[in-house]
Design a protein around this motif. Structure first.
Motif, PDB file in Angstrom:
ATOM      1  N   ALA A  23       0.860  -1.193   0.000  1.00 54.00           N
ATOM      2  CA  ALA A  23       0.000   0.000   0.000  1.00 54.00           C
ATOM      3  C   ALA A  23       0.888   1.232   0.000  1.00 54.00           C
ATOM      4  O   ALA A  23       2.063   1.175   0.387  1.00 54.00           O
ATOM      5  CB  ALA A  23      -0.917   0.011   1.220  1.00 54.00           C
ATOM      6  N   ASP A 341      -1.780  10.554  -1.271  1.00 54.35           N
ATOM      7  CA  ASP A 341      -1.180   9.376  -1.907  1.00 54.35           C
ATOM      8  C   ASP A 341       0.016   9.758  -2.774  1.00 54.35           C
ATOM      9  O   ASP A 341       0.459   8.999  -3.625  1.00 54.35           O
ATOM     10  CB  ASP A 341      -2.223   8.644  -2.764  1.00 54.35           C
ATOM     11  CG  ASP A 341      -3.203   7.855  -1.900  1.00 54.35           C
ATOM     12  OD1 ASP A 341      -2.780   7.342  -0.857  1.00 54.35           O
ATOM     13  OD2 ASP A 341      -4.385   7.778  -2.276  1.00 54.35           O
ATOM     14  N   LYS A 361      -7.983   3.159   6.729  1.00 62.91           N
ATOM     15  CA  LYS A 361      -8.640   2.243   5.796  1.00 62.91           C
ATOM     16  C   LYS A 361      -7.788   2.001   4.545  1.00 62.91           C
ATOM     17  O   LYS A 361      -7.759   0.902   3.998  1.00 62.91           O
ATOM     18  CB  LYS A 361     -10.006   2.822   5.407  1.00 62.91           C
ATOM     19  CG  LYS A 361     -10.812   1.994   4.425  1.00 62.91           C
ATOM     20  CD  LYS A 361     -12.181   2.617   4.218  1.00 62.91           C
ATOM     21  CE  LYS A 361     -12.971   1.895   3.135  1.00 62.91           C
ATOM     22  NZ  LYS A 361     -12.442   2.161   1.787  1.00 62.91           N
ATOM     23  N   ASP A 362      -7.102   3.033   4.094  1.00 60.62           N
ATOM     24  CA  ASP A 362      -6.290   2.926   2.873  1.00 60.62           C
ATOM     25  C   ASP A 362      -4.858   2.477   3.148  1.00 60.62           C
ATOM     26  O   ASP A 362      -4.036   2.463   2.232  1.00 60.62           O
ATOM     27  CB  ASP A 362      -6.258   4.281   2.151  1.00 60.62           C
ATOM     28  CG  ASP A 362      -7.635   4.672   1.621  1.00 60.62           C
ATOM     29  OD1 ASP A 362      -8.443   3.753   1.368  1.00 60.62           O
ATOM     30  OD2 ASP A 362      -7.896   5.876   1.478  1.00 60.62           O
TER      31      ASP A 362
END
Length: 380
Positions: A23, A341, A361-362
């Protein structure tokens, strides 16, 4: 750029640990002294070949082991690269690129870029000038890897010249020192040549960094404070010309010849430089609260990220070592909003609940306990 994997073997408190990063944001959770900071330190070493926590390789190797290893896979726009660093309690460290040993450490730098932000970074504001010089030098190494060699050359000349000055100081009055002064003149020329290369690069990077940091600082402070960053070289020069800067060095060396011989040490050169950090025209180290000082450091770190991205053409990694707890909610939001991001981020914390739910969550969440990394919290 993207750090895909990390393999630690006999590094700090890690016996043999592999981590795959899947991630853009990774939250590393654990109690104090479990290995969270060690994980970030390993990435920092691959980026700069330096640790902000120690200067001795033996401190980085696990107890009772002769050597430790850090290995990583990094994805860049031009392809995938494998980096490896071997640290030894006795003997020199070695580096390899795609499993080929490199003769020059210089060729290892610049493959992985990272900006580290920890609670220790408050020393940037409150600490001695050496803290700011070290910060500036590590930034320069990432922007221009050859700078590591330039700085090493300067430090070698400085050590040799200091040894000679000490010899001259300790020489008894009846002993002639003409030959030593001839030798000193040779070191003077080398100090001027190498010192000018260091100081000119430092000045250029501050010139680029200062307006970026000022902009970030204005956003975080709500434009109520103005940040001013000034490079204050020990040797003053006006024009970025190698010949003129070297001449300025030689003139100052001549001016300070008697004090240097009396002290037995070099008092001229970039090892005496300062980076002045001022808020509303007042020195930041003596200005206001810790919150204001944290705002300044946060602005510097965000400016580092932006400048590295501009220069190398790819966003660097961001390593946040337990800093959210140090920031108030406004500064936390400013930092998290700036990251989004855009940058791969590794962030350590003792409590995963301190993060915004959407952010968590990400994110990939890793749990660390006594040098073991798991994807689920351990039950004890």
């Amino acid at each position: 750029m993207y750090l895909k994997s990390l393999h630690l073997r006999d590094f700090r408190n890690y016996i043999d640990q592999q981590v795959a990063f899947d991630a853009q944001k990774t939250i590393v959770v654990g109690n104090n002294a479990q290995g969270k900071s060690n994980l970030l330190e390993a990435v920092e070493l691959l980026a700069t070949l330096k640790s902000h926590r120690t200067s001795r390789d033996r401190d980085l190797v696990r107890e009772e082991m002769p050597q430790g290893h850090i290995q990583a896979t990094v994805e860049r726009i031009y392809g995938e690269t494998e980096l490896a660093l071997t640290l030894r309690k006795q003997g020199r460290r070695t580096v390899s690129l795609n499993r080929e040993n490199l003769r020059r450490h210089l060729d290892f730098l610049g493959i992985l870029n990272a900006v580290q932000f920890s609670s220790l970074d408050l020393d940037l504001v409150r600490g001695a000038p050496e803290c700011r010089r070290t910060w500036l030098d590590r930034l320069l190494v990432q922007l221009e890897p050859v700078y590591a060699h330039i700085l090493q050359q300067y430090n070698q000349v400085l050590r040799q010249r200091n040894a000679l000055l000490k010899k001259i100081r300790n020489l008894e009055a009846q002993h002639p020192k003409e030959q030593l002064l001839v030798e000193l003149a040779l070191w003077d020329a080398q100090l001027a040549a190498n010192g000018s290369r260091v100081t000119r690069r430092r000045a250029r990077v501050i010139e680029r960094l200062a307006p970026i940091a000022r902009s970030w600082h204005g956003k975080i402070s709500g434009k109520t404070e103005i940040l001013d960053i000034q490079y204050q070289p020990n040797v003053q020069w006006l024009e970025d010309d190698p010949t003129q800067v070297q001449q300025a060095f030689l003139e100052k060396i001549q001016q300070r010849r008697i004090p240097e011989e009396q002290l037995g040490t070099t008092v001229v050169g970039p090892h005496r430089d300062e980076v002045a950090l001022n808020i509303n025209q007042t020195p930041a180290r003596s200005y206001g609260s810790q919150g204001q000082q944290r705002t300044l450091v946060l602005a510097l770190k965000l400016a580092e990220l932006q400048l590295i991205e501009e220069v190398i053409g790819e966003p660097p990694l961001l390593l946040l070592d337990d800093v959210l707890a140090e920031l108030d909610p406004h500064r936390q939001n400013q930092l998290l909003e700036a990251i989004q991001d855009r940058f791969q981020t590794l962030i350590t914390t003792t409590h995963v609940g301190s993060f915004d739910a959407l952010w968590s969550k990400d994110s990939q969440i890793l749990w660390v306990k006594t040098g073991q990394i798991d994807r689920e919290p351990s039950i004890s």
